[in-house]
Design an enzyme around this catalytic site. Structure first.
Site, mmCIF file in Angstrom:
data_model
loop_
_atom_site.group_PDB
_atom_site.id
_atom_site.type_symbol
_atom_site.label_atom_id
_atom_site.label_comp_id
_atom_site.label_asym_id
_atom_site.label_seq_id
_atom_site.Cartn_x
_atom_site.Cartn_y
_atom_site.Cartn_z
ATOM 1 N N LYS A 149 0.841 -1.308 -0.145
ATOM 2 C CA LYS A 149 0.160 0.022 -0.172
ATOM 3 C C LYS A 149 0.914 1.027 -0.036
ATOM 4 O O LYS A 149 0.632 2.181 -1.003
ATOM 5 C CB LYS A 149 -0.916 0.187 1.298
ATOM 6 C CG LYS A 149 -1.945 -1.170 1.291
ATOM 7 C CD LYS A 149 -2.651 -0.876 2.374
ATOM 8 C CE LYS A 149 -2.486 -0.919 3.894
ATOM 9 N NZ LYS A 149 -1.921 -2.472 4.381
ATOM 10 N N ARG B 36 -10.379 0.483 8.525
ATOM 11 C CA ARG B 36 -10.075 -0.997 8.618
ATOM 12 C C ARG B 36 -11.027 -1.680 9.498
ATOM 13 O O ARG B 36 -10.714 -2.900 9.822
ATOM 14 C CB ARG B 36 -8.713 -0.624 9.677
ATOM 15 C CG ARG B 36 -7.292 -1.308 8.991
ATOM 16 C CD ARG B 36 -6.386 -1.179 10.003
ATOM 17 N NE ARG B 36 -5.159 -1.740 10.071
ATOM 18 C CZ ARG B 36 -4.025 -0.804 9.254
ATOM 19 N NH1 ARG B 36 -4.085 0.247 8.937
ATOM 20 N NH2 ARG B 36 -2.775 -1.612 9.453
ATOM 21 N N ARG C 34 11.647 -6.615 4.882
ATOM 22 C CA ARG C 34 11.519 -5.080 5.416
ATOM 23 C C ARG C 34 12.051 -4.896 6.406
ATOM 24 O O ARG C 34 13.007 -3.683 6.760
ATOM 25 C CB ARG C 34 10.192 -4.779 5.268
ATOM 26 C CG ARG C 34 9.829 -3.086 5.589
ATOM 27 C CD ARG C 34 8.577 -2.881 5.549
ATOM 28 N NE ARG C 34 7.530 -3.434 6.649
ATOM 29 C CZ ARG C 34 6.443 -3.439 6.574
ATOM 30 N NH1 ARG C 34 5.615 -2.950 5.642
ATOM 31 N NH2 ARG C 34 5.638 -3.588 7.524
ATOM 32 N N ARG D 191 10.734 -1.803 12.843
ATOM 33 C CA ARG D 191 9.287 -1.429 13.143
ATOM 34 C C ARG D 191 9.184 -2.642 14.546
ATOM 35 O O ARG D 191 9.205 -3.885 14.048
ATOM 36 C CB ARG D 191 8.380 -1.614 12.101
ATOM 37 C CG ARG D 191 7.749 -0.234 11.561
ATOM 38 C CD ARG D 191 7.068 -0.512 10.555
ATOM 39 N NE ARG D 191 5.839 -0.857 10.821
ATOM 40 C CZ ARG D 191 4.840 -1.039 10.123
ATOM 41 N NH1 ARG D 191 4.658 -0.506 8.873
ATOM 42 N NH2 ARG D 191 3.561 -1.556 10.602
ATOM 43 N N ARG E 124 -0.990 -8.458 13.813
ATOM 44 C CA ARG E 124 -1.605 -7.621 12.743
ATOM 45 C C ARG E 124 -2.155 -8.551 11.652
ATOM 46 O O ARG E 124 -3.189 -8.117 11.216
ATOM 47 C CB ARG E 124 -0.229 -6.813 12.252
ATOM 48 C CG ARG E 124 0.002 -5.587 12.827
ATOM 49 C CD ARG E 124 1.303 -5.234 12.813
ATOM 50 N NE ARG E 124 1.718 -4.823 11.695
ATOM 51 C CZ ARG E 124 2.692 -4.911 10.950
ATOM 52 N NH1 ARG E 124 3.873 -5.510 11.555
ATOM 53 N NH2 ARG E 124 2.965 -4.387 9.908
HETATM 54 P P1 ADP Z 1 0.489 -2.281 8.350
HETATM 55 O O1 ADP Z 1 1.893 -2.416 7.969
HETATM 56 O O2 ADP Z 1 0.130 -3.452 9.248
HETATM 57 O O3 ADP Z 1 -0.655 -2.153 7.077
HETATM 58 P P2 ADP Z 1 0.037 0.440 9.309
HETATM 59 O O4 ADP Z 1 1.291 1.054 9.014
HETATM 60 O O5 ADP Z 1 -1.068 0.787 8.451
HETATM 61 O O6 ADP Z 1 0.283 -1.154 9.145
HETATM 62 O O7 ADP Z 1 -0.532 0.504 10.862
HETATM 63 C C1 ADP Z 1 0.189 0.328 11.857
HETATM 64 C C2 ADP Z 1 -0.780 0.149 13.224
HETATM 65 O O8 ADP Z 1 -1.253 1.416 13.455
HETATM 66 C C3 ADP Z 1 -1.713 -0.785 13.253
HETATM 67 O O9 ADP Z 1 -1.178 -2.264 13.577
HETATM 68 C C4 ADP Z 1 -2.714 -0.343 14.061
HETATM 69 O O10 ADP Z 1 -2.196 -0.386 15.480
HETATM 70 C C5 ADP Z 1 -2.478 1.238 14.094
HETATM 71 N N1 ADP Z 1 -3.651 1.597 12.961
HETATM 72 C C6 ADP Z 1 -3.241 2.167 11.662
HETATM 73 N N2 ADP Z 1 -4.453 2.317 11.024
HETATM 74 C C7 ADP Z 1 -5.385 1.939 11.745
HETATM 75 C C8 ADP Z 1 -6.953 2.191 11.537
HETATM 76 N N3 ADP Z 1 -7.525 2.434 10.547
HETATM 77 N N4 ADP Z 1 -7.566 1.589 12.700
HETATM 78 C C9 ADP Z 1 -6.868 0.959 13.781
HETATM 79 N N5 ADP Z 1 -5.710 1.076 14.056
HETATM 80 C C10 ADP Z 1 -4.805 1.488 12.989
#
Ligand code: ADP
Length: 190
Positions: free
Chosen positions: A14, A89, A128, A134, A145
């Site tokens: 993404k 989400r 990554r 991270r 996740r």
């Molecule tokens: P990923 O690599 O898992 O897609 P992101 O960078 O998008 O992760 O998000 C990292 C973390 O931020 C998630 O695991 C969650 O804790 C929080 N987060 C991000 N976006 C949302 C959302 N829309 N709703 C709830 N939590 C979120």
């Protein structure tokens, strides 16, 4: 105005595709993951609230996420459009986004879902990890996740499918090939 959602499990690509899309279409990129990471890095009151939740790999509660998202959209009232990345989400977030957009006479034009099998996701995140550290990429957090994705986030797909806005794109292949497939969706809906 073009408002789109880029959707997919952790590691689907993404972020990479978002960078290309905002350049090509002049969209404002709103990544809730990046926003939360900014808050935790800068130790803001919001950052303090979400730090432990994020580090565990769990989703941040809807009301916190929705409030942050709405505030962010309101910062650029004259945007050519928005690219939502990592949001919505949950179905509650999708409903809140629809209500918010309707109040502002805006609409989501399309949802592009990147389709990548779980095995490939794990390999990508393992790679990554070697470049960018991270806390939530550790095995146990990553499992959380992925579990959150398959228990809560996948339900967002039928929500948009019912609205006729869902487009699935194969997330395996060259970055540019995937980008071309996404652009084809954008051309179709605009
Ligand atoms: P990923 O690599 O898992 O897609 P992101 O960078 O998008 O992760 O998000 C990292 C973390 O931020 C998630 O695991 C969650 O804790 C929080 N987060 C991000 N976006 C949302 C959302 N829309 N709703 C709830 N939590 C979120």
């Amino acid at each position: 105005m073009l408002n789109m959602i880029i959707f997919g499990p952790p590691g689907a690509g993404k972020g990479t595709q978002s960078q290309k899309l905002i350049e090509k279409y002049g969209l404002v990129h709103i990544s809730t993951g990046d926003l939360f990471r900014w808050h935790t890095r800068n130790n803001t009151p919001l950052g303090k609230k979400v730090n432990d939740i994020m580090a565990s790999g769990a989703l941040v509660p809807d009301e916190i996420t929705i409030a942050m998202l709405e505030e962010e959209v309101q910062k650029t009232p004259n945007a050519a459009g928005f690219l939502f990345d990592g949001f919505p989400r949950t179905v509650a977030q999708a409903e809140a986004l629809d209500a918010f957009m309707t109040r502002r006479s805006m609409t989501v034009n399309c949802v592009v879902a990147l389709d990548v099998p779980e095995e490939e996701l794990r390999q990508r995140i393992a790679k990554r990890k070697e470049i960018e550290k991270r806390a939530d990429d550790e095995e146990e957090k990553l499992n959380k996740r992925i579990a959150e994705y398959f228990s809560k986030t996948v339900h967002v797909l039928p929500y948009y499918e019912r609205q006729g806005k869902l487009y699935t794109v194969n997330g395996i292949g060259a970055i540019d090939e995937i980008f071309q497939a996404i652009c084809a969706v954008v051309e179709k809906v605009t």
